[in-house]
Write a protein that holds these residues in place. Sequence first.
Motif, PDB file in Angstrom:
ATOM      1  N   LEU A  21       0.871  -1.150  -0.009  1.00 43.79           N
ATOM      2  CA  LEU A  21       0.118   0.172  -0.011  1.00 43.79           C
ATOM      3  C   LEU A  21       0.893   1.153   0.022  1.00 43.79           C
ATOM      4  N   PHE A  22       2.136   1.274   0.609  1.00 45.87           N
ATOM      5  CA  PHE A  22       2.786   2.232   0.897  1.00 45.87           C
ATOM      6  C   PHE A  22       3.439   2.810  -0.593  1.00 45.87           C
ATOM      7  N   VAL A  23       3.705   1.622  -1.397  1.00 49.82           N
ATOM      8  CA  VAL A  23       4.399   1.917  -2.602  1.00 49.82           C
ATOM      9  C   VAL A  23       3.301   2.579  -3.778  1.00 49.82           C
ATOM     10  N   VAL A  24       2.188   1.708  -3.768  1.00 53.10           N
ATOM     11  CA  VAL A  24       1.242   2.062  -4.582  1.00 53.10           C
ATOM     12  C   VAL A  24       0.473   3.447  -4.321  1.00 53.10           C
ATOM     13  N   LEU A  25       0.374   3.688  -3.228  1.00 56.53           N
ATOM     14  CA  LEU A  25      -0.305   5.070  -2.629  1.00 56.53           C
ATOM     15  C   LEU A  25       0.589   6.202  -2.552  1.00 56.53           C
ATOM     16  N   SER A  26       2.013   6.023  -2.978  1.00 64.41           N
ATOM     17  CA  SER A  26       2.968   7.144  -2.674  1.00 64.41           C
ATOM     18  C   SER A  26       2.775   8.071  -3.856  1.00 64.41           C
ATOM     19  N   PRO A  27       2.972   9.536  -3.657  1.00 68.31           N
ATOM     20  CA  PRO A  27       2.719  10.346  -4.875  1.00 68.31           C
ATOM     21  C   PRO A  27       3.720   9.875  -5.753  1.00 68.31           C
ATOM     22  N   SER A  77      -5.284 -12.935   0.649  1.00 69.90           N
ATOM     23  CA  SER A  77      -6.326 -12.503  -0.762  1.00 69.90           C
ATOM     24  C   SER A  77      -5.743 -11.086  -1.292  1.00 69.90           C
ATOM     25  N   LEU A  78      -5.814 -10.070  -0.472  1.00 69.77           N
ATOM     26  CA  LEU A  78      -5.319  -8.846  -0.990  1.00 69.77           C
ATOM     27  C   LEU A  78      -3.795  -8.772  -1.185  1.00 69.77           C
ATOM     28  N   ILE A  79      -3.100  -9.258  -0.389  1.00 69.45           N
ATOM     29  CA  ILE A  79      -1.595  -9.295  -0.691  1.00 69.45           C
ATOM     30  C   ILE A  79      -1.276  -9.879  -1.772  1.00 69.45           C
ATOM     31  N   LEU A  80      -2.069 -11.265  -2.445  1.00 66.64           N
ATOM     32  CA  LEU A  80      -1.788 -12.031  -3.274  1.00 66.64           C
ATOM     33  C   LEU A  80      -2.526 -11.588  -4.688  1.00 66.64           C
ATOM     34  N   ILE A  81      -3.420 -10.393  -4.457  1.00 69.84           N
ATOM     35  CA  ILE A  81      -4.384 -10.310  -5.330  1.00 69.84           C
ATOM     36  C   ILE A  81      -4.868 -11.556  -6.378  1.00 69.84           C
ATOM     37  N   LEU A 156     -13.964  -9.456  -3.116  1.00 68.11           N
ATOM     38  CA  LEU A 156     -13.155  -8.615  -2.352  1.00 68.11           C
ATOM     39  C   LEU A 156     -11.815  -8.099  -3.206  1.00 68.11           C
ATOM     40  N   VAL A 157     -11.156  -9.026  -3.882  1.00 72.06           N
ATOM     41  CA  VAL A 157     -10.080  -8.842  -4.658  1.00 72.06           C
ATOM     42  C   VAL A 157     -10.345  -7.819  -5.827  1.00 72.06           C
ATOM     43  N   LEU A 158     -11.481  -8.197  -6.509  1.00 71.20           N
ATOM     44  CA  LEU A 158     -11.900  -7.335  -7.569  1.00 71.20           C
ATOM     45  C   LEU A 158     -12.202  -5.596  -7.181  1.00 71.20           C
ATOM     46  N   LEU A 159     -12.865  -5.730  -6.006  1.00 68.08           N
ATOM     47  CA  LEU A 159     -13.078  -4.313  -5.488  1.00 68.08           C
ATOM     48  C   LEU A 159     -11.756  -3.479  -5.168  1.00 68.08           C
ATOM     49  N   TYR A 160     -10.989  -4.456  -4.441  1.00 65.88           N
ATOM     50  CA  TYR A 160      -9.783  -4.034  -3.983  1.00 65.88           C
ATOM     51  C   TYR A 160      -8.924  -3.178  -5.155  1.00 65.88           C
ATOM     52  N   ILE A 162      -9.919  -2.428  -7.989  1.00 74.22           N
ATOM     53  CA  ILE A 162     -10.682  -1.419  -9.016  1.00 74.22           C
ATOM     54  C   ILE A 162     -10.299  -0.077  -7.910  1.00 74.22           C
ATOM     55  N   ALA A 163     -10.362  -0.275  -6.554  1.00 77.05           N
ATOM     56  CA  ALA A 163     -10.137   0.937  -5.805  1.00 77.05           C
ATOM     57  C   ALA A 163      -8.422   1.251  -5.902  1.00 77.05           C
ATOM     58  N   LEU A 164      -7.638   0.447  -5.876  1.00 78.98           N
ATOM     59  CA  LEU A 164      -6.225   0.740  -6.340  1.00 78.98           C
ATOM     60  C   LEU A 164      -6.088   1.400  -7.785  1.00 78.98           C
ATOM     61  N   LEU A 165      -6.691   0.992  -8.569  1.00 80.35           N
ATOM     62  CA  LEU A 165      -6.617   1.417 -10.185  1.00 80.35           C
ATOM     63  C   LEU A 165      -7.284   2.723 -10.104  1.00 80.35           C
ATOM     64  N   TYR A 166      -8.069   3.193  -9.376  1.00 81.65           N
ATOM     65  CA  TYR A 166      -8.600   4.854  -9.313  1.00 81.65           C
ATOM     66  C   TYR A 166      -7.775   5.426  -8.786  1.00 81.65           C
ATOM     67  N   VAL A 167      -6.936   5.142  -7.564  1.00 84.79           N
ATOM     68  CA  VAL A 167      -6.017   5.842  -6.878  1.00 84.79           C
ATOM     69  C   VAL A 167      -4.989   6.103  -7.770  1.00 84.79           C
ATOM     70  N   ASN A 168      -4.240   4.990  -8.119  1.00 92.29           N
ATOM     71  CA  ASN A 168      -2.710   5.002  -8.845  1.00 92.29           C
ATOM     72  C   ASN A 168      -2.921   3.813  -9.648  1.00 92.29           C
ATOM     73  N   PRO A 169      -3.318   4.115 -11.205  1.00 91.86           N
ATOM     74  CA  PRO A 169      -3.549   2.994 -12.256  1.00 91.86           C
ATOM     75  C   PRO A 169      -2.292   2.501 -12.655  1.00 91.86           C
ATOM     76  N   LEU A 170      -1.157   3.426 -12.627  1.00 91.05           N
ATOM     77  CA  LEU A 170      -0.052   3.180 -13.327  1.00 91.05           C
ATOM     78  C   LEU A 170       0.763   2.293 -12.438  1.00 91.05           C
ATOM     79  N   MET A 171       0.919   2.604 -11.149  1.00 86.64           N
ATOM     80  CA  MET A 171       1.495   1.655 -10.281  1.00 86.64           C
ATOM     81  C   MET A 171       0.821   0.380  -9.906  1.00 86.64           C
ATOM     82  N   THR A 172      -0.495   0.431 -10.212  1.00 88.62           N
ATOM     83  CA  THR A 172      -1.334  -1.057  -9.904  1.00 88.62           C
ATOM     84  C   THR A 172      -1.119  -1.829 -10.961  1.00 88.62           C
ATOM     85  N   LEU A 173      -1.233  -1.363 -12.432  1.00 89.21           N
ATOM     86  CA  LEU A 173      -1.071  -2.077 -13.581  1.00 89.21           C
ATOM     87  C   LEU A 173       0.519  -2.465 -13.675  1.00 89.21           C
ATOM     88  N   PHE A 174       1.375  -1.630 -13.462  1.00 87.55           N
ATOM     89  CA  PHE A 174       2.753  -1.923 -13.988  1.00 87.55           C
ATOM     90  C   PHE A 174       3.739  -2.355 -12.659  1.00 87.55           C
TER      91      PHE A 174
END
Length: 273
Positions: A21-27, A77-81, A156-160, A162-174
Motif C-alpha cells: 500500500l505504501f508503494v502504490v499510494l505514494s505520490p 487474498s489482498l496481498i496476493l491479488i 473482495l479482490v476485484l473491489l480492491y 478497482i480501488a487501487l486502479l482509481y487511486v494509482n492506475p500506473l503503479m497498480t497495473l505495472f
Amino acid sequence: MKHLSDIRSLIFLSLTWTFQLFVVLSPKDTFSIGALVGLFLLNIVLVLQASLINHNHRHCGIFTSAFLNRLVDRLISLILISPSTRLHAVHMFNHHTHYQSGEKDWASYKLATKHSSGFLRSLEYLKKSSQEMTKNRPTLNLPTDLRKNQKVERILVLLYVIALLYVNPLMTLFWLLPSCVIGLFLLLLANLVNHDNCDLQSEFNHSRNFLSSFENWFFCNNGYHTAHHLKPAMHWSKYPEFHKRELMEKVAPELNKGSLFIYSLKNYFLSGK
C-alpha cells in the motif's frame, strides 16, 4: 492462536500489505526507476513468502476461531491479488492426494517432458501445470463453505483492485499486479523444484528439502518438504525437529540441499538446457 510461532506469520503478512500500500499510494515520482525495479523484485519475494504462509495456514489454521481464520484468508487474498482459498482447492484436494501417482497430479514434475533441466524446463512446467489446473479445477467437488469463501474473496479482490486502479492506475497495473503474478508463478515453480526427478513412490525420497536456516526462518519452514508430506497436519514450527529426529538419516543425502534460491538459480534459471 494455536501456536505462538504464527505471530511471525502475522507480522510478515502485515508488513507486506503495508509495504504494498505504501508503494502504490505514494505520490507520483516518489521513487526512481532503479528504486521501483528493486521494490518490484522485493514484492515478488514477499508475495512468495505470503503464498507459503498461506500454504501453512491452509494445512493448520493460525487461529482456533473460524472467523479469525477467514480474516487471515482475506488479508492474504489482498496481498496476493488472488483468492487465498484457490491454493486450498488445488493443493489439498489434488496435489496431496495424487502427488505420488504423477499422472493425476496437476502440478507433477512429469508434465515437463521436452526439457530435462534448465530455464526452458521451468517455462514448460509453468505452462503445462497452469493449463492442467485451469482445465481441471472446475471438476473438484469442493465443500460448500470453501466455494462460498472463494466467491467472497474473488469479489473482495476485484473491489480492491478497482480501488487501487482509481487511486494509482500506473503503479497498480505495472508494478503491483505483475509482481504479484510472478510471485504466484514462483510458488508453482517451487512445487517442481521440491519434487523434480524424485522417487515419488519412495516413503522418504519423494521430495527435496532445503535446510537453509535463514530461508526457513523467512519462509516459515517450507523447506522441510518431506516432513510436510508425511505429516501435513503438523504445525510448521515442528518440522525442523521432526526432520532432524526422524528423517535426516532416511532421506537420500542428495535430496537435502542448502538454499532453495541458489539451487533454483543454478538448475532452473541460469541454465539454458
